[in-house]
Write an enzyme that holds these catalytic residues in place. Structure first.
Site, PDB file in Angstrom:
ATOM      1  CD  GLU A 183      61.779  76.867  -9.390  1.00  0.00           C
ATOM      2  OE1 GLU A 183      61.209  77.339  -8.297  1.00  0.00           O
ATOM      3  OE2 GLU A 183      61.442  75.896 -10.026  1.00  0.00           O
ATOM      4  CG  ASN A 213      66.749  73.274 -12.791  1.00  0.00           C
ATOM      5  OD1 ASN A 213      67.040  72.813 -14.124  1.00  0.00           O
ATOM      6  ND2 ASN A 213      65.919  72.741 -11.862  1.00  0.00           N
ATOM      7  CG  HIS A 225      57.874  72.762 -16.108  1.00  0.00           C
ATOM      8  ND1 HIS A 225      57.541  71.493 -15.748  1.00  0.00           N
ATOM      9  CD2 HIS A 225      58.731  73.077 -15.185  1.00  0.00           C
ATOM     10  CE1 HIS A 225      58.227  71.118 -14.792  1.00  0.00           C
ATOM     11  NE2 HIS A 225      58.969  72.075 -14.450  1.00  0.00           N
ATOM     12  CD  GLU A 261      62.318  70.885 -12.800  1.00  0.00           C
ATOM     13  OE1 GLU A 261      61.153  71.381 -12.666  1.00  0.00           O
ATOM     14  OE2 GLU A 261      62.907  71.383 -12.017  1.00  0.00           O
ATOM     15  CG  ASP A 283      55.645  69.221 -17.418  1.00  0.00           C
ATOM     16  OD1 ASP A 283      55.894  70.355 -17.746  1.00  0.00           O
ATOM     17  OD2 ASP A 283      55.547  69.103 -16.302  1.00  0.00           O
TER      18      ASP A 283
HETATM   19  O1  9MR Z   1      56.730  67.876  -9.224  1.00  0.00           O
HETATM   20  C1  9MR Z   1      56.856  68.519  -7.986  1.00  0.00           C
HETATM   21  C2  9MR Z   1      55.578  68.316  -6.908  1.00  0.00           C
HETATM   22  O2  9MR Z   1      55.383  67.294  -6.872  1.00  0.00           O
HETATM   23  C3  9MR Z   1      55.877  69.272  -5.666  1.00  0.00           C
HETATM   24  O3  9MR Z   1      54.643  69.356  -5.036  1.00  0.00           O
HETATM   25  C4  9MR Z   1      56.576  70.742  -6.095  1.00  0.00           C
HETATM   26  C5  9MR Z   1      56.787  71.287  -4.677  1.00  0.00           C
HETATM   27  O4  9MR Z   1      57.181  72.596  -4.942  1.00  0.00           O
HETATM   28  O5  9MR Z   1      57.510  70.649  -6.838  1.00  0.00           O
HETATM   29  C6  9MR Z   1      57.414  69.903  -8.196  1.00  0.00           C
HETATM   30  O6  9MR Z   1      58.541  70.090  -8.664  1.00  0.00           O
HETATM   31  C7  9MR Z   1      59.021  71.121  -8.904  1.00  0.00           C
HETATM   32  C8  9MR Z   1      60.489  71.034  -9.129  1.00  0.00           C
HETATM   33  O7  9MR Z   1      61.003  70.781  -8.066  1.00  0.00           O
HETATM   34  C9  9MR Z   1      61.072  72.465  -9.589  1.00  0.00           C
HETATM   35  N1  9MR Z   1      60.670  73.028 -10.535  1.00  0.00           N
HETATM   36  C10 9MR Z   1      59.151  73.135 -10.962  1.00  0.00           C
HETATM   37  C11 9MR Z   1      58.480  71.845 -10.530  1.00  0.00           C
HETATM   38  C12 9MR Z   1      57.083  71.643 -10.772  1.00  0.00           C
HETATM   39  O8  9MR Z   1      56.261  72.642  -9.939  1.00  0.00           O
END
Ligand code: 9MR
Length: 485
Positions: free
Chosen positions: A169, A210, A246, A274, A276
């Protein structure tokens, strides 16, 4: 009816066929259009025949604490991504004190299940420990800390990680660099450096950048494209681009495939990392169908580009998804519902990966051809009558060495209907249910009970609803008598 099957069974046994492969009687009711049985083959096997992996994000506590979660994670997917366990804040909450327990657990689980691991993530603006974010480190010290972190973590898992999301990011929506701990202090130099350090620590791992909202063409994905292009030109070890994906229902970018292709044309791999697809809750049958179509679009886009290496979903089931806690009023984003039952989206993914979508044959002929092993097309049907005049028909649609897929169709004649339904049967030869979809099923001893899913409880006069299941068998697989209550 039982009678009839016993006779068929005896005859087929004499003919050398497994008892489960029975000649079928005609199903009384029409088959629901599009009521596909689940893929008989796990997603990971389907994906592998297409040359890609299919993965999911996992949490260690659930792998050891939730049986259905672990079963799905271990059997359906060929790749796992630690959802949080490898993030900086998880592994080094206090400077110099490392906690690898959950990350180690996930890697061990993956190895035990013959799965690859996507490491996630080494350099991110988020989920960093406070000692790091509040440290006010100067450029030299911060660069040293970053180098050491990458060397330590990528080094620990050297040889065990298929691909690392080295950088996560980096960009704002308009394509400018995101201000972060790293960018603010180190400019853009940390990007190539991080890749180089990761390569040093684990030369075999594929190194990815990513991001989200870079799946279709646009300012943000242009920025990522230009970065990857310039990294390639510099000879930096960049192997791939991760498109998080997402998505929102009905909003998969129409340029997804073109975008994957242009990254591939730069000479890097691409992965959907990722995936969904969230919807406003509650879900409805129409939304779930749309979601299936959206998942299909993503799978097809990846399959269409040779360098698209795989697809990872973000969270096993709707009960595990991060979505509802972040997007109020949204959810139902994954392949499995909150009871770990596969949703239409699961079927859609299986189908897009070339899985079987055989529906119960409307009028199966009584032709059990003499084949030495159970024929996947043979169907055994049991059709008792429910009190309301509605009926439930049980059929075996596919059978292999140790398992089989079945379906049950609940049908109502003109003049009868159901607001909800519950179907039960006794497995007569030790069969064990492993999975069901489009219904909630439990097995207690020999008895199986299945109740309708939220979207298919109502069966109108002259209509039907169906659900599918997988089960194990050994020795014989007789067709049970089904009750509809
Ligand atoms: O799914 C993850 C969630 O459990 C955490 O609380 C969160 C913390 O920032 O991160 C989520 O995963 C993220 C991923 O690491 C990076 N891309 C976005 C995902 C969804 O927020």
């Amino acid at each position: 009816m039982r009678h009839l099957f016993a006779r068929h069974a005896a005859r087929l046994k004499r003919a050398g066929l497994a008892t489960a492969v029975l000649a079928a009687t005609a199903l009384g009711a029409a088959v629901l259009p599009g009521a596909a049985h689940a893929a008989d083959t796990p997603l990971r096997d389907l994906a592998s025949t297409k040359g890609i992996y299919v993965g999911n994000a996992v949490a260690g506590g659930k792998l050891s604490g939730t049986a259905q979660y672990a079963a799905i994670a271990g059997t359906q997917f060929s790749s796992l991504t630690p959802e949080n366990a490898m993030k900086w804040g998880s592994v080094e909450a206090n400077r110099g004190t490392f906690n690898w327990a959950e990350a180690d657990q996930i890697v061990a689980f993956a190895q035990a299940h013959n799965q690859q691991v996507r490491g996630h993530t080494l350099v991110w603006h988020s989920q960093n420990p406070s000692w790091l974010t509040n440290g006010n480190f100067g450029a030299t010290e911060l660069s040293g800390i970053l180098q050491q972190h990458i060397a330590t973590e990528a080094g620990r898992y050297q040889g065990k990680i298929y691909a690392w999301d080295v950088l996560n990011e980096l960009f704002n929506e308009d394509g400018t660099y995101r201000t972060s701990l790293w960018y603010n202090t180190l400019g853009t130099g940390f990007i190539a450096n991080s890749l180089a350090w990761a390569h040093q620590a684990d030369p075999a791992a594929k190194l990815y950048i990513n991001d989200y909202n870079v799946e279709g063409l646009g300012a943000k994905s242009d920025a990522l494209y230009n970065l990857v292009k310039s990294l390639k030109a510099q000879g930096a070890p960049i192997d791939g681009v991760g498109l998080q994906a997402h998505f929102i229902l009905g909003q998969v970018p129409s340029t997804l495939q073109a975008n994957i292709q242009r990254f591939a044309d730069l000479g890097v791999d691409v992965a959907v990392t990722e995936l969904d697809i969230r919807m406003q809750t509650p879900s409805t049958a129409a939304k779930l169908t749309q979601q299936g179509a959206d998942y299909t679009t993503v799978v097809k886009a990846c399959l269409a580009v040779t360098r698209c290496k795989g697809i990872t979903g973000w969270d096993i089931s709707d009960a595990d998804s991060w979505v509802p806690s972040v997007f109020s009023g949204y959810g139902a984003a994954t392949l499995y519902d909150e009871s770990y039952q596969p949703k239409p989206a699961y079927q859609a993914v299986a189908t897009a990966l070339g899985g079987s979508t055989s529906t119960a044959s409307p009028s199966p002929s009584a032709s059990a051809s003499a084949s030495p092993s159970p024929s996947p097309t043979a169907t055994a049907t049991s059709t008792p009558t429910g009190g309301s005049g509605c009926t439930a028909a049980y059929s075996v649609s596919n059978q292999w060495n140790t398992g089989f897929s079945g379906a049950v169709q609940v049908s109502c004649p003109a003049g009868a209907s159901l607001a909800s339904w519950k179907v039960g049967w006794d497995f007569g030869a030790g069969q064990q249910l492993t999975q069901a979809w489009n219904a909630t099923c439990t097995q207690s001893g020999v008895h199986v009970t299945c109740t309708n899913a939220t979207w298919n409880g109502a069966v109108p006069a002259g209509g039907s609803a169906s659900f599918g299941f997988n089960a194990n068998w050994a020795g014989s697989n007789p067709v049970p008598v089904v009750t509809l209550g």
